[in-house]
Motif scaffolding. Structure first.
Motif, short mmCIF file in Angstrom:
data_model
loop_
_atom_site.label_atom_id
_atom_site.label_comp_id
_atom_site.label_asym_id
_atom_site.label_seq_id
_atom_site.Cartn_x
_atom_site.Cartn_y
_atom_site.Cartn_z
N PHE A 12 -1.98 23.89 35.59
CA PHE A 12 -1.18 23.09 36.50
C PHE A 12 -2.07 22.28 37.44
O PHE A 12 -1.81 21.11 37.71
CB PHE A 12 -0.24 23.96 37.34
CG PHE A 12 0.52 23.14 38.35
CD1 PHE A 12 1.65 22.47 38.00
CD2 PHE A 12 0.03 22.99 39.64
CE1 PHE A 12 2.32 21.68 38.90
CE2 PHE A 12 0.69 22.21 40.55
CZ PHE A 12 1.84 21.55 40.18
N ASN A 138 6.89 24.72 37.91
CA ASN A 138 5.75 24.74 36.99
C ASN A 138 4.57 25.51 37.57
O ASN A 138 3.91 26.29 36.88
CB ASN A 138 5.30 23.31 36.68
CG ASN A 138 6.35 22.53 35.90
OD1 ASN A 138 7.36 23.07 35.47
ND2 ASN A 138 6.09 21.25 35.71
N ASN A 141 5.23 29.08 37.46
CA ASN A 141 5.45 29.55 36.09
C ASN A 141 6.67 30.49 36.00
O ASN A 141 6.62 31.56 35.38
CB ASN A 141 4.20 30.25 35.55
CG ASN A 141 4.24 30.44 34.04
OD1 ASN A 141 4.64 29.54 33.31
ND2 ASN A 141 3.84 31.61 33.57
N ALA A 247 8.51 16.87 32.76
CA ALA A 247 7.93 18.14 33.19
C ALA A 247 6.76 17.94 34.14
O ALA A 247 6.50 18.78 35.00
CB ALA A 247 7.48 18.94 31.97
N ILE A 544 6.83 22.75 28.86
CA ILE A 544 7.52 23.44 29.96
C ILE A 544 8.99 23.66 29.62
O ILE A 544 9.55 24.73 29.88
CB ILE A 544 7.38 22.62 31.26
CG1 ILE A 544 5.91 22.49 31.68
CG2 ILE A 544 8.23 23.23 32.38
CD1 ILE A 544 5.23 23.79 31.97
#
Length: 558
Positions: A12, A138, A141, A247, A544
């Motif tokens: 990320f 994201n 997670n 995403a 994602i």
């Protein structure tokens, strides 16, 4: 935190550092004690430098959050709680409902089986806020779900339980008609009844949902069957552009001119590519229509099925639509023509000699708005324990299900399946109180042609006259789930077996009628599936929407 989780945070950070918005906050003051990973997250968010510094200063006060960002173990709270707290700080408290989540946000889902409580419910009001929420999801997670109208009866498709985050689009309510009235922008939080009512004063309509309580977003991403799809194609074929949050947090447009591959994929490819925040739809100059809705006793269902098959084999006028639904008590025949007339359309002649019915609406000229209102009063989609529709009588269902199968046309096959279904549905109702419908939806070859003329879509709809069968099932007790769901499953298998024996089978499943265990994208054809997966990896390289999205008709299942 394990090495795998730490690797995801690292991925990320790498993504954030090259994000489109990092330049906004490149030279801002840093909060004292903020780890590099947390700074990267804040810098990736599409916010102003002063807002970023303020947010970072607030985030760094949470020792668990800092520990998570540094790749350390977090034991005093859950990762989802950290994510929810970060989103609340970033968006403001009024847009985020933490656990215990506001009951209203939970019960939006039509089916009781879908009314689970997420860790938090996020209700953004702009694409920018969706971007922020998605980037934070994201980073941490955590599983997430996206909800438009919440009409899907499939558990987990439009909600998520504890440990996950619900991104609820209910506040996206914009309706903006263009000056020339040839297009309209609508938000995914709208219901189709609201859209039709808003457009009526403008003398235009859109190809959207038939049932007014259905949400805009889910129907569009599944393709969308409308009363006039034989003439205009699917609802998704009539989209001018999509505003979508990818995403990566990037907000972009998909149209025939921009990101054309993504534009094609969104027209029936499901929730696999991003979160659509605005649908720009072409309008159609159809408000005045001819219609009649006839109610028959169920002992005339077989006679009506014979007439329906004749209609399907003979109809050539793309303005004609027939709807056939058998409930546990009565059979409904809807006849609609996309324009005003002085007499009954010739296409409906096969039904003319069948008597013994009551007219619930018409016959004669009416409007799309009146039809929509009538359907709204007939199909009560309130999830708060209200009767589902006129076929359910006193039943107050908690859970619902759909199911879908497609075949070519054959009256005897139709009647054989109906007889099989009717016996099972009647016995099930006596035993469990479950209500169930049997609907044959006539599809003309012109639907596929209209879709192709508008740039095509990924669904691979057969270019022949055929039918899409569906059922709506509603029941109360969770203990009856397996037995109730067994009847539509058995009926689907009966359709497939008889169609295969007669060489009338079709490998197509309409997504918006498909049940939780069905695989509609798998019926789109190998070439279209391969293309969809390529597009998914192009616009969502970390996948994602396949790996973190809670459930749905996802490409990873194909």
């Amino acid at each position: 935190m394990g090495l795998a989780s730490l690797a995801l945070v690292g991925q990320f950070v790498a993504l954030a550092l090259v994000g489109q918005t990092s330049a906004l906050t490149l030279n801002r003051p840093r909060a004292v004690g903020a780890p590099e990973q947390l700074t990267a997250l804040v810098d990736a968010l599409p916010i102003e430098p002063d807002e970023a510094t303020t947010l970072e200063s607030s985030l760094v006060q949470d020792s668990d959050l800092v520990a998570f960002a540094q790749g350390k173990s977090v034991v005093s709270t859950t990762i989802a709680s950290l994510a929810c707290g970060a989103i609340k700080l970033a968006l403001g408290g009024s847009l985020v409902s933490l656990s215990p989540v506001n009951k209203t946000a939970i019960t939006v889902n039509w089916s009781q089986a879908c009314q689970t409580e997420p860790q938090c419910a996020v209700q953004p009001v702009s694409a920018l806020q969706v971007s922020i929420a998605l980037l934070i999801v994201n980073f941490f997670n955590v599983p997430f779900a996206v909800r438009s109208g919440g009409h899907s009866p499939n558990p987990g498709f439009a909600n998520v339980a504890q440990g996950g985050i619900l991104i609820d689009l209910q506040k996206f309510k914009e309706i903006i008609v263009s000056k020339d009235k040839k297009s309209v922008k609508v938000g995914p939080g709208l219901r189709w009844g609201e859209v039709q009512a808003a457009l009526d004063p403008y003398g235009v309509s859109v190809i959207g949902g038939r049932i007014p309580a259905v949400g805009v977003g889910g129907l569009m991403l599944g393709g969308g069957l409308h009363h006039f799809s034989n003439e205009y194609g699917l609802a998704a074929d009539n989209v001018k552009s999509f505003e979508i949050v990818l995403a990566s947090g990037v907000i972009t447009t998909a149209s025939a001119q921009q990101n054309s591959d993504l534009f094609w994929a969104l027209k029936g490819g499901g929730p696999n590519f991003g979160i659509v925040t605005t649908y720009e739809l072409y309008t159609v100059p159809v408000t005045a229509i001819w219609l009649e809705v006839r109610i028959f006793p169920n002992d005339q269902a077989l006679t009506l099925i014979d007439a329906l098959a004749i209609y399907q084999n003979s109809v050539t006028d793309v303005k004609c639509t027939a709807a056939f639904v058998v409930g546990t008590d009565v059979t409904t025949l809807g006849l609609i023509y996309s324009g005003p007339l002085t007499k009954e359309p010739a296409c409906f002649a096969p039904f003319k000699q069948i008597t013994g019915y009551q007219s619930a609406l018409g016959p004669g000229n009416s409007t799309m708005n009146i039809l929509t209102q009538a359907l709204g009063s007939t199909f009560n989609n309130d999830p708060a324990r209200q009767p589902l529709n006129i076929y359910a009588n006193s039943l107050t269902p908690d859970s619902h299900d759909y199911r879908a199968v497609s075949t070519k046309i054959d009256a005897q096959m139709y009647k054989d399946v109906y007889t099989f279904w009717a016996a099972k549905a009647a016995a099930l109702r006596v035993k469990t109180g479950a209500g169930m419908t049997f609907a044959i939806q006539p599809i003309q070859a012109s639907l596929a042609a209209a879709s192709k003329a508008k740039g095509g879509n990924p669904t691979g709809i057969p270019a022949v006259n055929h039918q899409w069968w569906t059922t709506v099932v509603d029941w109360q007790k969770a203990s009856d789930d397996a037995e109730v769901l067994g009847v539509p499953i058995a009926t689907t298998e009966k359709w497939k077996a008889l169609a295969k024996a007669k060489k009338l089978d079709l490998d197509f499943t309409y997504m918006n009628d498909a049940s939780r265990d069905q695989n509609p994208i798998g019926s789109y054809g190998d070439a279209n599936i391969k293309k969809l997966k390529t597009i998914s990896k192009k616009y969502d390289p970390q996948q994602i929407f396949q790996n973190l999205q809670n459930d749905g008709f996802l490409l990873k299942k194909v």
